[in-house]
Design a protein around this motif. Structure first.
Motif, PDB file in Angstrom:
ATOM      1  N   LEU A   1      53.883  74.948  36.644  1.00  0.00           N
ATOM      2  CA  LEU A   1      52.622  74.190  35.584  1.00  0.00           C
ATOM      3  C   LEU A   1      52.921  73.892  34.818  1.00  0.00           C
ATOM      4  O   LEU A   1      53.045  75.148  33.670  1.00  0.00           O
ATOM      5  N   LEU A   2      52.989  72.949  34.221  1.00  0.00           N
ATOM      6  CA  LEU A   2      53.174  72.071  32.702  1.00  0.00           C
ATOM      7  C   LEU A   2      51.365  71.601  32.621  1.00  0.00           C
ATOM      8  O   LEU A   2      50.742  71.068  32.620  1.00  0.00           O
ATOM      9  N   LEU A   3      51.680  72.713  31.082  1.00  0.00           N
ATOM     10  CA  LEU A   3      50.201  72.432  30.290  1.00  0.00           C
ATOM     11  C   LEU A   3      50.585  71.495  28.729  1.00  0.00           C
ATOM     12  O   LEU A   3      51.444  72.363  28.344  1.00  0.00           O
ATOM     13  N   HIS A   4      49.828  70.697  28.401  1.00  0.00           N
ATOM     14  CA  HIS A   4      50.003  69.621  28.021  1.00  0.00           C
ATOM     15  C   HIS A   4      49.889  70.068  26.285  1.00  0.00           C
ATOM     16  O   HIS A   4      48.704  70.971  25.713  1.00  0.00           O
ATOM     17  N   GLY A   5      50.383  69.431  25.116  1.00  0.00           N
ATOM     18  CA  GLY A   5      49.480  70.057  23.747  1.00  0.00           C
ATOM     19  C   GLY A   5      48.609  68.967  23.580  1.00  0.00           C
ATOM     20  O   GLY A   5      46.995  68.838  23.848  1.00  0.00           O
ATOM     21  N   CYS A   6      49.030  69.131  21.315  1.00  0.00           N
ATOM     22  CA  CYS A   6      47.516  68.698  21.729  1.00  0.00           C
ATOM     23  C   CYS A   6      47.269  67.387  21.550  1.00  0.00           C
ATOM     24  O   CYS A   6      45.826  66.767  21.858  1.00  0.00           O
ATOM     25  N   GLY A   7      48.231  66.004  22.002  1.00  0.00           N
ATOM     26  CA  GLY A   7      48.226  64.739  22.262  1.00  0.00           C
ATOM     27  C   GLY A   7      47.367  64.433  23.579  1.00  0.00           C
ATOM     28  O   GLY A   7      47.371  62.978  23.058  1.00  0.00           O
ATOM     29  N   GLY A   8      47.525  65.424  24.492  1.00  0.00           N
ATOM     30  CA  GLY A   8      47.482  64.742  25.413  1.00  0.00           C
ATOM     31  C   GLY A   8      48.369  64.816  26.574  1.00  0.00           C
ATOM     32  O   GLY A   8      49.973  64.817  26.316  1.00  0.00           O
ATOM     33  N   MET A   9      48.015  64.658  27.947  1.00  0.00           N
ATOM     34  CA  MET A   9      49.059  64.453  28.832  1.00  0.00           C
ATOM     35  C   MET A   9      49.279  62.919  29.237  1.00  0.00           C
ATOM     36  O   MET A   9      50.178  62.519  30.262  1.00  0.00           O
ATOM     37  N   LEU A  10      48.679  61.742  28.411  1.00  0.00           N
ATOM     38  CA  LEU A  10      48.320  61.071  28.865  1.00  0.00           C
ATOM     39  C   LEU A  10      49.600  59.839  28.054  1.00  0.00           C
ATOM     40  O   LEU A  10      48.396  59.820  26.906  1.00  0.00           O
ATOM     41  N   ASN A  11      49.259  58.813  28.409  1.00  0.00           N
ATOM     42  CA  ASN A  11      50.278  57.709  27.103  1.00  0.00           C
ATOM     43  C   ASN A  11      49.009  56.689  27.705  1.00  0.00           C
ATOM     44  O   ASN A  11      47.568  56.616  28.172  1.00  0.00           O
ATOM     45  N   ARG A  12      48.743  55.292  26.962  1.00  0.00           N
ATOM     46  CA  ARG A  12      48.191  54.921  26.767  1.00  0.00           C
ATOM     47  C   ARG A  12      47.699  53.574  28.396  1.00  0.00           C
ATOM     48  O   ARG A  12      47.027  52.973  28.202  1.00  0.00           O
ATOM     49  N   LYS A  13      48.933  53.865  28.714  1.00  0.00           N
ATOM     50  CA  LYS A  13      48.442  53.205  29.923  1.00  0.00           C
ATOM     51  C   LYS A  13      47.453  54.085  31.534  1.00  0.00           C
ATOM     52  O   LYS A  13      47.469  54.233  32.495  1.00  0.00           O
ATOM     53  N   GLY A  14      47.210  55.663  30.600  1.00  0.00           N
ATOM     54  CA  GLY A  14      46.780  56.555  31.849  1.00  0.00           C
ATOM     55  C   GLY A  14      47.311  57.214  32.229  1.00  0.00           C
ATOM     56  O   GLY A  14      47.353  57.848  32.920  1.00  0.00           O
ATOM     57  N   GLU A  15      49.273  57.428  31.590  1.00  0.00           N
ATOM     58  CA  GLU A  15      50.154  58.177  33.332  1.00  0.00           C
ATOM     59  C   GLU A  15      50.509  59.051  32.419  1.00  0.00           C
ATOM     60  O   GLU A  15      49.922  59.317  31.312  1.00  0.00           O
ATOM     61  N   PRO A  16      51.327  60.203  33.198  1.00  0.00           N
ATOM     62  CA  PRO A  16      51.213  60.836  32.046  1.00  0.00           C
ATOM     63  C   PRO A  16      52.842  60.663  31.151  1.00  0.00           C
ATOM     64  O   PRO A  16      53.831  59.923  31.627  1.00  0.00           O
ATOM     65  N   THR A  17      52.723  60.948  30.172  1.00  0.00           N
ATOM     66  CA  THR A  17      53.609  60.985  29.077  1.00  0.00           C
ATOM     67  C   THR A  17      55.485  61.209  29.271  1.00  0.00           C
ATOM     68  O   THR A  17      55.820  61.241  30.074  1.00  0.00           O
ATOM     69  N   VAL A  18      56.614  60.503  28.959  1.00  0.00           N
ATOM     70  CA  VAL A  18      57.164  60.524  28.528  1.00  0.00           C
ATOM     71  C   VAL A  18      57.807  62.069  28.572  1.00  0.00           C
ATOM     72  O   VAL A  18      58.746  62.859  29.398  1.00  0.00           O
ATOM     73  N   ARG A  19      57.266  63.689  27.747  1.00  0.00           N
ATOM     74  CA  ARG A  19      58.014  64.406  28.048  1.00  0.00           C
ATOM     75  C   ARG A  19      57.531  64.884  29.585  1.00  0.00           C
ATOM     76  O   ARG A  19      58.037  65.906  30.096  1.00  0.00           O
ATOM     77  N   ILE A  20      56.013  64.829  29.535  1.00  0.00           N
ATOM     78  CA  ILE A  20      55.680  65.221  31.074  1.00  0.00           C
ATOM     79  C   ILE A  20      57.009  64.943  31.860  1.00  0.00           C
ATOM     80  O   ILE A  20      57.028  65.621  33.071  1.00  0.00           O
ATOM     81  N   ARG A  21      56.935  63.718  31.968  1.00  0.00           N
ATOM     82  CA  ARG A  21      58.331  62.938  33.660  1.00  0.00           C
ATOM     83  C   ARG A  21      59.190  63.438  32.808  1.00  0.00           C
ATOM     84  O   ARG A  21      60.309  63.912  34.024  1.00  0.00           O
ATOM     85  N   GLU A  22      59.305  63.292  32.081  1.00  0.00           N
ATOM     86  CA  GLU A  22      60.907  64.329  31.537  1.00  0.00           C
ATOM     87  C   GLU A  22      60.862  65.603  31.986  1.00  0.00           C
ATOM     88  O   GLU A  22      62.153  65.955  33.071  1.00  0.00           O
TER      89      GLU A  22
END
Length: 295
Positions: free
Chosen positions: A69-90
Motif C-alpha cells: 500500500l503506497l501512501l503519498h506525501g503532503c503534495g498529494g498523489m496526483l499530478n496536474r493531469k489528475g494522474e498518479p505522480t512520477v514517484r508513485i508510478r516509479e
C-alpha cells in the motif's frame, strides 16, 4: 571531492536513475474505490485508489502475491493531469518488477484538497486521524482482492504518508489494534515521527524508517529515537549523510519558502534528491520487503 568519492557518487547516481526508474514500466493502473471515514465515528468518505497489478500474478494458476500500500506525501498523489505522480508510478513499477501488487490511495482529492504542504500543522484540512482510517480501510480492501496474499501486506509511505504509516501501525490506536488486515512490514521515507513517539509507538509489524540527516523539514532525530526492539517487533532506522527531504527523488535541491513548518518555522525547508541515498534506500526497501514476504 576526491576522485574516489566522485566515482562512488557517480556509481550510485547510475543505480538511482537507471535501475529503478527506467528498466520496467509500471502496470497500467485500474481505478478502484472503497469506503473510509473521517475518524472512528466520522462521516463516510468514498476514496479512490490506483491498483497496479503485478503481471507475474496474472495467470489463472499463479499463487497469491504480496501487495504493498503506497501512501503519498503532503503534495498529494496526483499530478496536474489528475494522474498518479512520477514517484508513485516509479515505485509501483519497482514493486511490480518483483511480482508484487501495489495500491496507491488518494486521501486528499475526495476531501477537496490538492496539497497540505503549505498548511500549518494543526490547521491542516486532512489530519493523521483521517489518513490512519484511510490506510486501515485500504488494507482491508487489499486483503479481500483475488490474487492477493492477505498474509503478506506491506505499508510504504513518504513524508506525511510516512507519518500515516506510523499512525496506522501503532497498536496504541484502538482501531489499529482491532484491525484484522495487518501489514507484515511497514516502511516510511522521511516521516514526521514526533506524534507517534510522544504517544508511545508500539508497532504492529517490523518497521523500517529511511531518513536524511540533513532534513530540515521532518528531522531525523525523533525517528532515530524510535530505533530498537519495541514489543515483539523491531524499528530499524537507516540515516543518510547529507540527505535532505525527498532524497529518493531526482529533483535538484531547492529551498521551499512556502512551507511554514519544519525545523525552522517560517524560514522554509530544503527538498531534493541525493543519488547515493536514493540508490541505497531503494536497495534497503527491496531487501526489507523481500525478507518480510519470505517469512
Amino acid at each position: 571531492m576526491t576522485i574516489s568519492r566522485w566515482v562512488t557518487a557517480f556509481f550510485y547516481y547510475l543505480l538511482a536513475v537507471m535501475v529503478p526508474a527506467g528498466s520496467v514500466a509500471a502496470a497500467q493502473p485500474e481505478r478502484v474505490q472503497f469506503a473510509s471515514t473521517d475518524g472512528p465515528a466520522g462521516a463516510p468518505v468514498r476514496l479512490s485508489g490506483w491498483w497496479f497489478k503485478a503481471s507475474t500474478a496474472a495467470a489463472a494458476d499463479a499463487p497469491p502475491a504480496p501487495a504493498v500500500l503506497l501512501l503519498h506525501g503532503c503534495g498529494g498523489m496526483l499530478n496536474r493531469k489528475g494522474e498518479p505522480t512520477v514517484r508513485i508510478r516509479e515505485y509501483a513499477a519497482l514493486l511490480n518488477q518483483q511480482g508484487w501488487h501495489a495500491l496507491a490511495v488518494d486521501s486528499l482529492t475526495p476531501r477537496g484538497e490538492t496539497e497540505l504542504c503549505t498548511q500549518r500543522i494543526g490547521t491542516r484540512k486532512v489530519t493523521q486521524v483521517q489518513r490512519r482510517q484511510d490506510t486501515l480501510a485500504a488494507l482491508q480492501w487489499l486483503a479481500t482482492q483475488p490474487g492477493v496474499d492477505a498474509g503478506r501486506l506491506a505499508l510504504l509511505g513518504w513524508s506525511n504518508g510516512g507519518s500515516a504509516v506510523l499512525a496506522a501501525s501503532n497498536l496504541d490506536h484502538p482501531e489499529v489494534a482491532k484491525s484484522t488486515a495487518r501489514p507484515r512490514i511497514a516502511v516510511a521515507f522521511y516521516p514526521g515521527c514526533e506524534a507517534e513517539a510522544r504517544r508511545g509507538y508500539r508497532p504492529v509489524a517490523d518497521t523500517v524508517l529511511l531518513v536524511g540527516l540533513a532534513d530540515d523539514w521532518t528531522p531525523a532525530a525523533p525517528c532515530q529515537a524510535l530505533a530498537g526492539p519495541r514489543g515483539s517487533h523491531t524499528v530499524r532506522v537507516e540515516a543518510y549523510e547529507g540527505a535532505y527531504h525527498g532524497f529518493d527523488g531526482l529533483a535538484p535541491l531547492t529551498h521551499r519558502k512556502d512551507v511554514p513548518n519544519g525545523v525552522n518555522p517560517g524560514q522554509g525547508v530544503h527538498v531534493g534528491g541525493q543519488p547515493a541515498a536514493r540508490a541505497q534506500s531503494r536497495q534497503t526497501l527491496l531487501r526489507a520487503l523481500q525478507d518480510a514476504f519470505a517469512r
